[in-house]
Write a protein that holds these residues in place. Structure first.
Motif, short mmCIF file in Angstrom:
data_model
loop_
_atom_site.label_atom_id
_atom_site.label_comp_id
_atom_site.label_asym_id
_atom_site.label_seq_id
_atom_site.Cartn_x
_atom_site.Cartn_y
_atom_site.Cartn_z
N LEU A 3 -16.93 34.32 -21.79
CA LEU A 3 -16.74 32.89 -21.74
C LEU A 3 -18.00 32.26 -21.17
O LEU A 3 -18.70 32.86 -20.36
CB LEU A 3 -15.56 32.55 -20.81
N ALA A 4 -18.31 31.04 -21.60
CA ALA A 4 -19.35 30.28 -20.94
C ALA A 4 -18.81 29.93 -19.56
O ALA A 4 -17.89 29.12 -19.43
CB ALA A 4 -19.68 29.03 -21.74
N ALA A 5 -19.32 30.59 -18.53
CA ALA A 5 -18.60 30.58 -17.26
C ALA A 5 -19.53 30.65 -16.08
O ALA A 5 -20.71 30.96 -16.21
CB ALA A 5 -17.64 31.76 -17.23
N ASP A 6 -18.97 30.36 -14.91
CA ASP A 6 -19.65 30.64 -13.66
C ASP A 6 -19.70 32.15 -13.47
O ASP A 6 -18.89 32.89 -14.04
CB ASP A 6 -18.89 30.00 -12.50
N PRO A 7 -20.62 32.65 -12.65
CA PRO A 7 -20.64 34.09 -12.36
C PRO A 7 -19.31 34.54 -11.75
O PRO A 7 -18.67 33.79 -11.00
CB PRO A 7 -21.78 34.23 -11.36
N ALA A 8 -18.91 35.75 -12.06
CA ALA A 8 -17.67 36.28 -11.50
C ALA A 8 -17.80 36.43 -10.00
O ALA A 8 -18.84 36.81 -9.48
CB ALA A 8 -17.33 37.62 -12.14
N GLU A 9 -16.72 36.08 -9.29
CA GLU A 9 -16.71 36.22 -7.84
C GLU A 9 -16.85 37.69 -7.47
O GLU A 9 -16.58 38.57 -8.28
CB GLU A 9 -15.41 35.65 -7.28
N PRO A 10 -17.29 37.98 -6.25
CA PRO A 10 -17.48 39.38 -5.87
C PRO A 10 -16.17 40.15 -5.81
O PRO A 10 -15.10 39.57 -5.59
CB PRO A 10 -18.13 39.28 -4.48
N ILE A 11 -16.26 41.45 -6.03
CA ILE A 11 -15.12 42.34 -5.80
C ILE A 11 -15.18 42.72 -4.33
O ILE A 11 -16.10 43.41 -3.89
CB ILE A 11 -15.20 43.58 -6.70
N ALA A 12 -14.23 42.25 -3.56
CA ALA A 12 -14.29 42.41 -2.11
C ALA A 12 -12.94 42.85 -1.58
O ALA A 12 -11.90 42.39 -2.06
CB ALA A 12 -14.70 41.09 -1.46
N PRO A 13 -12.90 43.73 -0.56
CA PRO A 13 -11.63 44.20 -0.01
C PRO A 13 -10.91 43.16 0.83
O PRO A 13 -9.72 43.31 1.11
CB PRO A 13 -12.04 45.40 0.85
N ASP A 14 -11.63 42.10 1.22
CA ASP A 14 -11.04 41.01 1.98
C ASP A 14 -10.98 39.76 1.13
O ASP A 14 -11.76 39.61 0.17
CB ASP A 14 -11.85 40.76 3.25
N PRO A 15 -10.06 38.82 1.41
CA PRO A 15 -9.91 37.63 0.57
C PRO A 15 -11.22 36.90 0.35
O PRO A 15 -12.03 36.76 1.26
CB PRO A 15 -8.91 36.78 1.36
N VAL A 16 -11.43 36.44 -0.89
CA VAL A 16 -12.68 35.78 -1.26
C VAL A 16 -12.58 34.26 -1.15
O VAL A 16 -13.57 33.57 -1.35
CB VAL A 16 -13.11 36.17 -2.69
N ARG A 17 -11.39 33.73 -0.83
CA ARG A 17 -11.23 32.28 -0.70
C ARG A 17 -10.12 31.98 0.31
O ARG A 17 -9.26 32.83 0.56
CB ARG A 17 -10.90 31.63 -2.05
N GLU A 18 -10.14 30.79 0.84
CA GLU A 18 -9.08 30.33 1.72
C GLU A 18 -7.85 29.96 0.89
O GLU A 18 -7.97 29.48 -0.24
CB GLU A 18 -9.53 29.12 2.52
N VAL A 19 -6.67 30.20 1.45
CA VAL A 19 -5.41 29.77 0.84
C VAL A 19 -4.70 28.92 1.89
O VAL A 19 -3.86 29.41 2.64
CB VAL A 19 -4.55 30.97 0.41
N PRO A 20 -5.07 27.62 1.98
CA PRO A 20 -4.57 26.80 3.09
C PRO A 20 -3.10 26.45 3.01
O PRO A 20 -2.42 26.32 4.03
CB PRO A 20 -5.44 25.54 3.00
#
Length: 254
Positions: A3-20
């Motif tokens: 897809l014409a897209a932003d780069p894929a977020e990192p594969i990380a063992p800890d959450p990559v974003r806040e879930v407020p």
């Protein structure tokens, strides 16, 4: 297949974003993760619009994940002990969208409580199936059985038995790829939705597959797996929070 897209977020063992904001709470306990490598071309037609197969070293994966759902609750209210606690087995694929968000796509989710199944199918449009299920543990051996009741095809079965091994101190890149997933891609009345989640880092163990007799993967529209799974893992589990769904542009739904 991109897809014409932003780069894929990192594969990380800890959450990559806040879930407020918390929409759902639950715990996933006594999990066994079985994975087979798959050709991305076989998986792509089964994913929601706006997503493509997420790959690791050119391959994507089909997951068969059996566990105990424990005390599903809404918002921050206490989880429900009976209706919110049940065995579950899902068939899942790996996805990434044009905004770089990695996730999973569920092809089927077997569960042993009819009311949650009916609600998830009607209100959330998730492919939950009502099944007769059981989980048994004997020392270091865990077994999972399932036989579908509704909807069809009735009688689709799955039986998994694993022996739990040592704790994994440093999971491999592939093991992080298969387990560290911080959201779900889904189609809701034809519109793509992303549901974020957050939980502590997985405590993972090596596991030996003692028995696998499965009809769920093919019933989910996927080719029959060839050979034994390339990855077998176990986890005692984690508590989980799901946030509000996000539209493709990342804006929360009202």
């Amino acid at each position: 297949m991109s897809l014409a897209a932003d780069p894929a977020e990192p594969i990380a063992p800890d959450p990559v974003r806040e879930v407020p904001d918390t929409l759902l709470t639950q715990s996933w306990l006594d999990l066994s993760f079985l994975h087979w490598a798959a050709d991305p071309a076989d998986v792509a037609p089964l994913l929601p619009a706006g997503t493509v197969p997420d790959t690791h070293d050119g391959l994507t994966y089909v997951g068969l994940v059996a566990f105990r759902m424990y005390r599903v609750g809404w918002f921050r209210m206490p989880g429900i002990p009976y209706l919110g606690t049940f065995p579950e087995t899902n068939v899942r694929l790996y996805s990434v969208d044009r905004h770089g968000r990695r996730g999973v796509v569920f092809r089927s989710l077997e569960a042993s409580r009819l009311l949650p199944v009916a609600f998830a199918r009607s209100a959330c449009r998730l492919p939950y199936m009502w099944a007769r299920m059981a989980i048994h543990r004997d020392a270091d051996t865990v077994s999972y059985t399932s036989s579908r009741r509704w909807p069809g095809p009735r009688g689709v079965r799955c039986r998994i038995e694993v022996r739990v091994g040592e704790r994994i101190e440093e999971p491999t890149a592939l093991e992080h790829f298969l387990t560290a997933r911080w959201g779900m891609h889904h189609a809701f009345f034809g519109r793509p939705v992303y549901l974020p989640n957050t939980h502590p880092r997985w405590p993972l163990h090596r596991a030996e597959l003692l028995h696998c007799e499965d009809e769920l993967v093919t019933a989910a529209g996927l080719p029959s797996p060839v050979g034994p799974p390339v990855s077998v893992l176990y986890s005692p589990g984690v508590p989980v929070r799901f946030g509000r769904p996000a539209r493709p542009g990342g804006l929360p739904t009202p």
